[in-house]
Design a protein around this motif. Structure first.
Motif, PDB file in Angstrom:
ATOM      1  N   PRO A 373       0.823  -1.221   0.000  1.00 24.88           N
ATOM      2  CA  PRO A 373       0.000   0.000   0.000  1.00 24.88           C
ATOM      3  C   PRO A 373       0.853   1.266   0.000  1.00 24.88           C
ATOM      4  CG  PRO A 373       0.117  -0.904   2.208  1.00 24.88           C
ATOM      5  CD  PRO A 373       0.852  -1.869   1.322  1.00 24.88           C
ATOM      6  N   LEU A 374       0.220   2.377  -0.377  1.00 21.43           N
ATOM      7  CA  LEU A 374       0.893   3.669  -0.330  1.00 21.43           C
ATOM      8  C   LEU A 374       1.051   4.135   1.115  1.00 21.43           C
ATOM      9  CD1 LEU A 374       2.088   6.108  -1.785  1.00 21.43           C
ATOM     10  CD2 LEU A 374      -0.228   7.012  -2.056  1.00 21.43           C
ATOM     11  N   ALA A 375       0.071   3.849   1.958  1.00 22.23           N
ATOM     12  CA  ALA A 375       0.140   4.224   3.369  1.00 22.23           C
ATOM     13  C   ALA A 375      -0.344   3.061   4.225  1.00 22.23           C
ATOM     14  CB  ALA A 375      -0.709   5.458   3.643  1.00 22.23           C
ATOM     15  N   LEU A 376       0.238   2.970   5.418  1.00 24.12           N
ATOM     16  CA  LEU A 376      -0.167   1.965   6.392  1.00 24.12           C
ATOM     17  C   LEU A 376      -0.384   2.681   7.715  1.00 24.12           C
ATOM     18  CD1 LEU A 376      -0.505  -0.951   7.470  1.00 24.12           C
ATOM     19  CD2 LEU A 376       1.975  -1.033   7.751  1.00 24.12           C
ATOM     20  N   TYR A 377      -1.563   2.490   8.299  1.00 25.69           N
ATOM     21  CA  TYR A 377      -1.909   3.160   9.548  1.00 25.69           C
ATOM     22  C   TYR A 377      -2.042   2.122  10.664  1.00 25.69           C
ATOM     23  CZ  TYR A 377      -2.947   6.909   6.302  1.00 25.69           C
ATOM     24  OH  TYR A 377      -2.836   7.858   5.325  1.00 25.69           O
ATOM     25  N   LEU A 378      -1.347   2.372  11.758  1.00 25.80           N
ATOM     26  CA  LEU A 378      -1.419   1.494  12.921  1.00 25.80           C
ATOM     27  C   LEU A 378      -1.844   2.307  14.135  1.00 25.80           C
ATOM     28  CD1 LEU A 378      -0.859  -1.150  14.514  1.00 25.80           C
ATOM     29  CD2 LEU A 378       1.490  -0.307  14.825  1.00 25.80           C
ATOM     30  N   PHE A 379      -2.818   1.771  14.855  1.00 29.52           N
ATOM     31  CA  PHE A 379      -3.267   2.382  16.106  1.00 29.52           C
ATOM     32  C   PHE A 379      -2.993   1.393  17.231  1.00 29.52           C
ATOM     33  CE2 PHE A 379      -5.439   4.567  12.766  1.00 29.52           C
ATOM     34  CZ  PHE A 379      -5.433   5.896  13.187  1.00 29.52           C
ATOM     35  N   ASP A 380      -1.956   1.680  17.998  1.00 33.12           N
ATOM     36  CA  ASP A 380      -1.593   0.848  19.131  1.00 33.12           C
ATOM     37  C   ASP A 380      -0.502   1.575  19.901  1.00 33.12           C
ATOM     38  OD1 ASP A 380      -0.471  -1.401  20.801  1.00 33.12           O
ATOM     39  OD2 ASP A 380      -1.912  -2.552  19.597  1.00 33.12           O
ATOM     40  N   ASP A 381      -0.612   1.629  21.228  1.00 31.86           N
ATOM     41  CA  ASP A 381       0.367   2.333  22.053  1.00 31.86           C
ATOM     42  C   ASP A 381       1.518   1.447  22.500  1.00 31.86           C
ATOM     43  OD1 ASP A 381      -0.968   4.737  21.891  1.00 31.86           O
ATOM     44  OD2 ASP A 381      -2.136   4.413  23.720  1.00 31.86           O
ATOM     45  N   ASP A 382       1.455   0.157  22.214  1.00 28.30           N
ATOM     46  CA  ASP A 382       2.502  -0.767  22.624  1.00 28.30           C
ATOM     47  C   ASP A 382       3.686  -0.646  21.653  1.00 28.30           C
ATOM     48  OD1 ASP A 382       4.131  -3.040  23.069  1.00 28.30           O
ATOM     49  OD2 ASP A 382       2.433  -4.185  23.825  1.00 28.30           O
ATOM     50  N   ARG A 383       4.850  -0.230  22.178  1.00 25.49           N
ATOM     51  CA  ARG A 383       6.019  -0.047  21.317  1.00 25.49           C
ATOM     52  C   ARG A 383       6.447  -1.349  20.656  1.00 25.49           C
ATOM     53  NH1 ARG A 383       8.902   4.761  22.044  1.00 25.49           N
ATOM     54  NH2 ARG A 383       7.353   6.394  22.425  1.00 25.49           N
ATOM     55  N   ALA A 384       6.276  -2.461  21.356  1.00 24.82           N
ATOM     56  CA  ALA A 384       6.642  -3.747  20.761  1.00 24.82           C
ATOM     57  C   ALA A 384       5.766  -4.054  19.549  1.00 24.82           C
ATOM     58  CB  ALA A 384       6.531  -4.861  21.807  1.00 24.82           C
ATOM     59  N   VAL A 385       4.469  -3.739  19.647  1.00 25.05           N
ATOM     60  CA  VAL A 385       3.570  -3.933  18.508  1.00 25.05           C
ATOM     61  C   VAL A 385       3.963  -3.002  17.371  1.00 25.05           C
ATOM     62  CG1 VAL A 385       1.186  -3.670  17.713  1.00 25.05           C
ATOM     63  CG2 VAL A 385       1.656  -4.811  19.890  1.00 25.05           C
ATOM     64  N   GLN A 386       4.267  -1.752  17.687  1.00 26.69           N
ATOM     65  CA  GLN A 386       4.686  -0.806  16.662  1.00 26.69           C
ATOM     66  C   GLN A 386       5.914  -1.313  15.913  1.00 26.69           C
ATOM     67  OE1 GLN A 386       5.190   2.970  18.626  1.00 26.69           O
ATOM     68  NE2 GLN A 386       3.060   3.058  19.310  1.00 26.69           N
ATOM     69  N   ARG A 387       6.923  -1.788  16.662  1.00 22.40           N
ATOM     70  CA  ARG A 387       8.141  -2.298  16.015  1.00 22.40           C
ATOM     71  C   ARG A 387       7.834  -3.549  15.191  1.00 22.40           C
ATOM     72  NH1 ARG A 387      10.400  -0.790  21.037  1.00 22.40           N
ATOM     73  NH2 ARG A 387      10.167  -2.937  21.821  1.00 22.40           N
ATOM     74  N   ARG A 388       6.948  -4.372  15.697  1.00 28.78           N
ATOM     75  CA  ARG A 388       6.588  -5.603  14.963  1.00 28.78           C
ATOM     76  C   ARG A 388       5.980  -5.261  13.607  1.00 28.78           C
ATOM     77  NH1 ARG A 388       2.085  -9.870  17.291  1.00 28.78           N
ATOM     78  NH2 ARG A 388       1.996 -11.274  15.474  1.00 28.78           N
ATOM     79  N   VAL A 389       5.097  -4.299  13.585  1.00 31.21           N
ATOM     80  CA  VAL A 389       4.466  -3.916  12.321  1.00 31.21           C
ATOM     81  C   VAL A 389       5.475  -3.230  11.410  1.00 31.21           C
ATOM     82  CG1 VAL A 389       2.639  -2.552  11.270  1.00 31.21           C
ATOM     83  CG2 VAL A 389       2.194  -3.788  13.396  1.00 31.21           C
ATOM     84  N   GLU A 390       6.297  -2.334  11.961  1.00 35.30           N
ATOM     85  CA  GLU A 390       7.312  -1.651  11.156  1.00 35.30           C
ATOM     86  C   GLU A 390       8.225  -2.647  10.452  1.00 35.30           C
ATOM     87  OE1 GLU A 390       9.415   0.801  13.873  1.00 35.30           O
ATOM     88  OE2 GLU A 390       7.725   2.153  14.243  1.00 35.30           O
ATOM     89  N   ARG A 391       8.585  -3.734  11.157  1.00 34.64           N
ATOM     90  CA  ARG A 391       9.564  -4.681  10.623  1.00 34.64           C
ATOM     91  C   ARG A 391       8.951  -5.746   9.726  1.00 34.64           C
ATOM     92  NH1 ARG A 391      12.812  -5.398  16.382  1.00 34.64           N
ATOM     93  NH2 ARG A 391      13.744  -3.306  16.397  1.00 34.64           N
TER      94      ARG A 391
END
Length: 470
Positions: A373-391
């Motif tokens: 996709p052109l953009a990916l939006y994630l809503f979650d305050d857990d940094r581990a989840v954020q890093r998981r999605v980024e990677r």
């Protein structure tokens, strides 16, 4: 130039090339003067710009044009002006160890004449954004406006002619045949913003001239509501991203992935958000119309076909559709089959499918199985989840706990990947896109490279023994 004949375009490009050859490397002051002219154009004609875009859409709030087009356009100019000298400065380095004391440089040079093809959905920002980068890099530019926004296109052509001398920037208007001829011109670089389908045609036309291209396309940008999300805040930002410009935004959330069982919560919360943001959606003048009848009919067809296939449509506003004004209330779709058109095509309107997941990994697998996709939006305050999605995910850009506003960060490159685009611009990334980073190897008077000259004897073999050792 208000309207162009396809046969005139080559002559126009020749004129621009001659001007560039006469001044191939504009100074920083010259480039700033051009950026200042663009800022003056924007600042002095805000009302006319907003009125023209409003008329082309048959209703678009002035406030949205100010926030989503004028503001980021002016910010792009300011950002480029503030960083221009640093971007233009050659990058100096020592040569490789065995070539010392030689030096190397990377010298940014203008490419020449840049072509910019502008879409209809944000006709100001998507013209000015790449134009700022092209001018900062020292280029001339030809800009093809969309025939779907004719009033603004004519206004922009007139304003550019007033604020820029002939041969610096020109605007080309015309129908699809003009656009086809424009994309086939031998530019030094061509930037196209639009659909993936049309992007393929543009790239094919550019390939005949080996013209390098930047393609800003689209696709189905997902929004993930993670298990650690602040649910109501997530719904508000997703609804906002879907409703501004009535969803006619290449980076609008295209569908939502959320924990199974929370679909009804999402709909109820989304209705409260819409009631708060648009208390009189159809008549309040705060919600944009669909740009023309054909695109309005397409969205109705996508919605109705999904319902026929078993989806449920949940209108988020009490106002009914106003077909005469092409006002389409935001609508959530649940239980939508993957085969439905609304799940296969980029929606580009205020329809929002909601897809439940059982585990976060299921949502990530769902996205990964589809074009990037052109953009990916994630809503979650857990940094581990954020890093998981980024990677684990690849997208043109990612935004955490918000939507849309990553595009307004001028120190971040903006662009797609795979089917959502090729290349990037904005800020320094745009400066480099429209520059040739000329590599220079500068040899000193005293050096040892003669030790490698023929005839190849014992000395050469000793030197190669040193060079080739692990």
């Amino acid at each position: 130039m208000t309207h162009a004949d396809p046969d005139q375009l080559s002559d126009l490009l020749d004129t621009m090339r001659a001007a560039q050859r006469a001044q191939p490397h504009p100074t920083a002051d010259m480039r700033r003067q051009r950026l200042d002219a663009l800022a003056a154009l924007l600042g002095e004609h805000q009302d006319a710009i907003c009125a023209a875009i409003d008329a082309d859409f048959g209703g678009r709030p002035t406030e949205e044009t100010q926030l989503l087009e004028l503001f980021p356009s002016l910010q792009a100019v300011r950002h480029a002006r503030g960083h221009l000298r640093r971007w233009m400065k050659p990058k100096r380095h020592l040569a490789g160890l065995w070539f010392l004391p030689a030096r190397t440089l990377l010298v940014p040079r203008p490419l020449g004449v840049v072509g910019i093809i502008v879409p209809w959905n944000y006709p100001l920002f998507l013209a000015v954004g790449p134009l700022v980068d092209a001018l900062a890099a020292g280029n001339r530019a030809m800009v093809k406006m969309s025939e779907y926004t004719p009033r603004f296109a004519a206004l922009f052509a007139d304003l550019i002619a007033q604020y820029f001398p002939e041969g610096e920037v020109c605007v080309v208007n015309g129908d699809a045949s003009v656009a086809q001829a424009f994309s086939a011109l031998p530019f030094d670089h061509l930037l196209f913003t639009g659909s993936t389908a049309v992007g393929r045609h543009v790239m094919r036309a550019a390939a005949a001239n080996l013209t390098p291209v930047t393609l800003e396309l689209g696709g189905k940008s997902p929004a993930i509501i993670g298990p650690g999300a602040r649910f109501e805040a997530a719904v508000e930002r997703i609804v906002y991203g879907k409703c501004v410009n009535a969803g006619q935004t290449c980076i609008a959330p295209d569908y939502v992935l959320l924990p199974r069982g929370r679909e009804a919560d999402f709909i109820a919360c989304a209705r409260r958000v819409v009631a708060r943001m648009y208390p009189q959606l159809a008549a309040g003048g705060q919600y944009a119309s669909i740009v023309d009848a054909a695109k309005h009919a397409r969205l109705l067809r996508l919605r109705d076909e999904a319902v026929e296939r078993g989806a449920k449509a949940h209108a988020l506003a009490s106002s009914s559709s106003d077909d005469a004004r092409r006002v389409l209330p935001p609508t959530v779709l649940t239980d939508t089959p993957d085969a439905a058109g609304v799940m296969q095509e980029e929606i580009f309107g205020p329809l929002l499918p909601v897809v439940p997941y059982d585990e976060l990994q299921d949502a990530l697998d769902y996205i990964a199985a589809r074009p990037h996709p052109l953009a990916l939006y994630l809503f979650d305050d857990d940094r581990a989840v954020q890093r998981r999605v980024e990677r684990s995910q690849l997208a043109g850009g990612m935004c955490i706990n918000d939507t849309l506003y990553h595009v307004a960060q001028h120190h971040l490159p903006f662009g797609g990947v795979g089917a959502s685009g090729l290349g990037a611009y904005h800020g320094e990334a745009g400066f480099r896109t429209f520059s040739k980073m000329l590599p220079v190897f500068r040899q000193t008077r005293l050096n040892g490279v003669g030790l490698l000259n023929p005839p190849y004897g014992a000395r050469f073999r000793r030197m190669m023994g040193l060079l080739l050792r692990r």
